[in-house]
Each structure stands twice: as C-alpha cells, then as structure tokens.
Design an enzyme around this catalytic site. Structure first.
Site, short mmCIF file in Angstrom:
data_model
loop_
_atom_site.label_atom_id
_atom_site.label_comp_id
_atom_site.label_asym_id
_atom_site.label_seq_id
_atom_site.Cartn_x
_atom_site.Cartn_y
_atom_site.Cartn_z
N CYS A 1 38.04 42.19 101.55
CA CYS A 1 37.18 43.37 101.45
C CYS A 1 36.92 43.68 99.97
O CYS A 1 37.86 43.81 99.19
CB CYS A 1 37.87 44.55 102.13
SG CYS A 1 36.97 46.10 101.95
N CYS B 1 28.13 38.93 111.44
CA CYS B 1 27.06 38.78 110.44
C CYS B 1 27.40 39.76 109.32
O CYS B 1 27.24 40.97 109.49
CB CYS B 1 25.73 39.11 111.12
SG CYS B 1 24.32 38.89 110.04
#
Ligand SMILES: [Zn+2]
Length: 165
Positions: A83, A154
């Site tokens: 992240c 995605c």
C-alpha cells in the site's frame, strides 16, 4: 459488439437496481463507509504531506488513474505490491496478470489485506477495494478474472509500491 464483460456488468447493474435500489439512493460516494475504522489514520492535512498529489487523489478521494500510465503495468519481477499509504503488503507478484485494461491486475490479494465496499458511483454497481489497514482506495474487483479465483482486482498503480523479492 457487446463483450462478455459488458453483459456481465449489465447483469450486475440490473440485479443491483432491483435488489439494492434503496442503498443506491442513500449512497453518497467519496469516502469509504463511515462505519469502518482503520489502524492507520491521519487527517487529510497529514495525508497530503505523506502522499504525492496523485497518490492522495486515488487513495483518499477514490480517483482513478488514467489507464496505461502506471509503470507497474510492466512490473514482472518477483516481489510484493504494498500500500502506498501505509506499506501493508497487498498483492504478491505471482497473482498478477495482464488484463489488457491498462491497470495492474491481480486475481487475489494477500489474505486479509484488503476489504471491499459496494460502490454505486457513476451509475454502476462495483465492488470497491481498499486497504484494510489505512482505508486507502485501491481500485475495484470484478468477476471476470482468470483461474483460480475468477476475480480481477483492477488496481491503480499509483496506490501501490513494488518491493522486489
Ligand atoms: Zn494502507
């Protein structure tokens, strides 16, 4: 020509229109579900200092990067995608595949790394994907992915960092 994906999407939208019309009316878009709490939290001002403007727009405001712009589309080394907001490992390189969409795509996240919300923005019903630790918006998950899961995560490349193995 109508693609398989458009048919699938149409079916989802139709089902959602019938099933959760009320939710759609209540949904205001933008921030992640208010009920969720996260381990890593910062004020918007703090996030702006920690992130680039592009990262902020995607992670904190659910923007979408333009397709085919992320260098991570072409990242084929072994490693971990983390992240960009809190460095939590999110996706392993061996679950990455070329979806042809222009966004880094994965068939599965690392166990427990992401959470999803139903997203009713733009007149569509999609499953929004975010980091379970900081709540940063990552992208969406669709059910037209490859084996073994059949899922296609995605993901905006700008929401990820790549750590080579
Ligand atoms: Zn995070």
């Amino acid at each position: 020509m109508v693609t398989r994906r458009e048919i699938a999407l149409g079916a989802i939208v139709l089902a959602a229109t019938i099933g959760t019309g009320l939710d759609a009316l209540r949904w205001r878009g933008g921030a992640n579900a208010a009920a969720e709490t996260f381990e890593v939290t910062h004020t918007p001002e703090e996030w702006r200092k920690l992130l680039t403007p592009e990262q902020y727009a995607v992670l904190r405001e659910q923007d979408t990067e333009r397709p085919f712009t992320s260098p991570l589309n072409k990242e084929h080394r072994k490693g971990t995608f983390t992240c960009a907001g809190c460095d939590l490992p999110l996706f392993a390189s061996d679950t990455k595949f070329d979806s042809g969409t222009g966004w880094p795509s994965f068939y599965a996240p690392i166990d427990g790394a992401v959470k999803t919300n139903t997203d009713h923005t733009f007149g569509m019903v999609r499953e929004e994907v975010h980091c379970r630790r900081c709540g940063g918006h990552l992208g969406h998950v669709f059910d037209d992915g490859p084996k073994p899961t059949g899922l296609r995560y995605c993901i905006n490349g700008v929401a990820l960092k790549f750590v080579p193995a």
